[in-house]
Design a protein around this motif. Structure first.
Motif, PDB file in Angstrom:
ATOM      1  N   PHE A 261       0.798  -1.217   0.041  1.00  0.00           N
ATOM      2  CA  PHE A 261      -0.031  -0.124   0.017  1.00  0.00           C
ATOM      3  C   PHE A 261       0.921   1.329  -0.011  1.00  0.00           C
ATOM      4  O   PHE A 261       0.351   2.439   0.469  1.00  0.00           O
ATOM      5  CB  PHE A 261      -0.979  -0.139   1.330  1.00  0.00           C
ATOM      6  N   ASN A 262       2.185   0.987  -0.435  1.00  0.00           N
ATOM      7  CA  ASN A 262       3.040   2.217  -0.860  1.00  0.00           C
ATOM      8  C   ASN A 262       3.471   2.914   0.664  1.00  0.00           C
ATOM      9  O   ASN A 262       3.448   4.095   0.830  1.00  0.00           O
ATOM     10  CB  ASN A 262       2.432   3.229  -1.559  1.00  0.00           C
ATOM     11  N   TYR A 263       3.693   2.118   1.644  1.00  0.00           N
ATOM     12  CA  TYR A 263       4.126   2.638   2.926  1.00  0.00           C
ATOM     13  C   TYR A 263       5.518   1.943   3.271  1.00  0.00           C
ATOM     14  O   TYR A 263       5.784   0.525   2.730  1.00  0.00           O
ATOM     15  CB  TYR A 263       3.452   2.330   4.193  1.00  0.00           C
ATOM     16  N   SER A 264       6.497   2.427   3.763  1.00  0.00           N
ATOM     17  CA  SER A 264       7.514   1.809   4.271  1.00  0.00           C
ATOM     18  C   SER A 264       7.882   1.891   5.677  1.00  0.00           C
ATOM     19  O   SER A 264       7.484   2.621   6.435  1.00  0.00           O
ATOM     20  CB  SER A 264       8.963   2.825   3.828  1.00  0.00           C
ATOM     21  N   VAL A 265       8.241   0.550   5.864  1.00  0.00           N
ATOM     22  CA  VAL A 265       8.596   0.300   7.706  1.00  0.00           C
ATOM     23  C   VAL A 265       9.613   0.712   7.993  1.00  0.00           C
ATOM     24  O   VAL A 265      10.755   0.350   7.598  1.00  0.00           O
ATOM     25  CB  VAL A 265       8.411  -1.184   7.861  1.00  0.00           C
ATOM     26  N   VAL A 266       9.721   1.806   8.696  1.00  0.00           N
ATOM     27  CA  VAL A 266      10.982   2.334   9.395  1.00  0.00           C
ATOM     28  C   VAL A 266      11.605   1.479  10.615  1.00  0.00           C
ATOM     29  O   VAL A 266      12.563   1.349  10.467  1.00  0.00           O
ATOM     30  CB  VAL A 266      10.758   3.732   9.782  1.00  0.00           C
ATOM     31  N   LYS A 267      10.655   0.971  11.227  1.00  0.00           N
ATOM     32  CA  LYS A 267      11.056   0.240  12.490  1.00  0.00           C
ATOM     33  C   LYS A 267      10.008  -1.045  12.713  1.00  0.00           C
ATOM     34  O   LYS A 267       8.762  -0.546  12.407  1.00  0.00           O
ATOM     35  CB  LYS A 267      11.115   0.996  13.901  1.00  0.00           C
ATOM     36  N   LEU A 268      10.319  -2.237  13.084  1.00  0.00           N
ATOM     37  CA  LEU A 268       9.360  -3.226  13.115  1.00  0.00           C
ATOM     38  C   LEU A 268       9.796  -3.965  14.391  1.00  0.00           C
ATOM     39  O   LEU A 268      11.113  -4.678  14.515  1.00  0.00           O
ATOM     40  CB  LEU A 268       9.411  -4.131  11.985  1.00  0.00           C
ATOM     41  N   ASP A 269       9.053  -4.061  15.410  1.00  0.00           N
ATOM     42  CA  ASP A 269       9.307  -4.717  16.728  1.00  0.00           C
ATOM     43  C   ASP A 269       8.238  -5.934  17.096  1.00  0.00           C
ATOM     44  O   ASP A 269       7.089  -5.289  17.035  1.00  0.00           O
ATOM     45  CB  ASP A 269       9.514  -3.568  17.977  1.00  0.00           C
ATOM     46  N   ARG A 270       8.676  -6.784  17.317  1.00  0.00           N
ATOM     47  CA  ARG A 270       7.775  -8.037  17.713  1.00  0.00           C
ATOM     48  C   ARG A 270       7.570  -8.021  19.513  1.00  0.00           C
ATOM     49  O   ARG A 270       8.367  -8.467  19.742  1.00  0.00           O
ATOM     50  CB  ARG A 270       8.141  -9.301  17.306  1.00  0.00           C
ATOM     51  N   VAL A 271       6.472  -7.626  19.669  1.00  0.00           N
ATOM     52  CA  VAL A 271       6.063  -7.402  21.144  1.00  0.00           C
ATOM     53  C   VAL A 271       5.407  -8.511  21.803  1.00  0.00           C
ATOM     54  O   VAL A 271       5.484  -8.588  23.037  1.00  0.00           O
ATOM     55  CB  VAL A 271       5.481  -6.026  21.150  1.00  0.00           C
TER      56      VAL A 271
END
Length: 300
Positions: A261-271
């Motif tokens: 959907f044309n978004y970039s993930v800057v940070k990804l954290d599995r909580v």
């Protein structure tokens, strides 16, 4: 004077002659070709009763070290305690090499196949280690390019060889479970068990409500339908901070959802992973699961 000197010389000569004749002289080679009977014989001493006892004890030690008692074998496999194992053995729950064993003290030898309630078990104690993975570590046992791996972070967590359950890519942080329990690892990664994972995604821009709805409704990605369990904005955070609960194990699935959907993930954290949380577990640190946590995983 001369006569006294001569007499003293004579005594000395006689004394010298006498001392020389007292030493044995061998002029014939026959002296060296005597019968073997004349040679000394060396007999091996028989061990005394004390040495026999010591020898027998020394021989027993390696034999005892070869085997492990069946109740300890079962206990080390993580099924139950030794005392409980004794009860199960008496009840006929254990077999060795296809033979039912009910006697106490039976020893399992290297190479024996032990089954408990029909399933083959291993004496290695089961370990369950939870890591809060930092960024820039790859989820692999080793790397031929010399990059940092998650195994470096849990090197001192267990004497047993443990393996990561599933994967987190290099730039993704958060919960990663390690274990030597192959059955549990398979259970936690197989899609049919619907093991949920919760991610906190920081996007490069605000997520539009319309796009959030499309993601929640499900969509096609690489000719396969993607379904998320839940998606929402993070409370009291900008709308670029999004929570995604999902059970899919597809590679980089959360990043690919937003990229679609044309978004970039800057940070990804599995909580959250299979009910386990990061509570009191700082980034880069690990801890062993509690008995309650392990029991909960078994019941999933």
């Amino acid at each position: 004077m001369n006569s006294s000197k001569n007499s003293s010389r004579g005594r000395q000569q006689r004394k010298k002659t006498t001392s020389n004749t007292s030493k044995p002289t061998f002029h014939s080679k026959k002296k060296f070709t005597k019968n073997f009977k004349d040679k000394p014989t060396y007999r091996r001493e028989r061990p005394t009763s004390e040495s026999k006892t010591t020898t027998s004890k020394q021989l027993k030690k390696p034999d005892e070290s070869l085997g492990i008692r069946l109740n300890k074998y079962i206990s080390n496999s993580g099924i139950c305690s030794r005392r409980e194992a004794d009860v199960f053995i008496k009840a006929g729950s254990a077999s060795v090499n296809g033979k039912l064993i009910t006697e106490m003290g039976y020893k399992v030898m290297p190479g024996d196949v032990v089954k408990f309630d029909g399933s083959t078990i291993s004496p290695e104690k089961k370990r369950y280690v939870l890591l809060n993975k930092p960024k820039n570590y790859i989820t692999t046992m080793d790397d031929d390019r010399g990059r940092k791996t998650v195994m470096e972070l849990v090197a001192n967590a267990s004497k047993e060889r443990i393996y990561p359950v599933g994967r987190l890519d290099r730039n993704t942080t958060g919960l990663l479970l390690f274990t030597n329990d192959g059955e549990l690892a398979k259970k936690l990664t197989h899609p049919k068990h619907n093991i949920q994972k919760l991610y906190h995604a920081s996007l490069d821009k605000k997520l539009a409500m319309s796009d959030m709805q499309k993601i929640a409704d499900g969509f096609i990605l690489d000719e396969k339908r993607v379904l998320v369990d839940e998606i929402s904005y993070i409370m009291n955070q900008p709308k670029s901070e999004v929570g995604v609960k999902i059970h899919s194990g597809r590679n980089r699935i959360v990043r690919r959802i937003f990229e679609n959907f044309n978004y970039s993930v800057v940070k990804l954290d599995r909580v959250l992973f299979a009910g386990l949380t990061k509570k009191d577990l700082p980034r880069g640190h690990w801890r062993h699961l509690t008995e309650l946590e392990v029991s909960t995983l078994m019941m999933l």
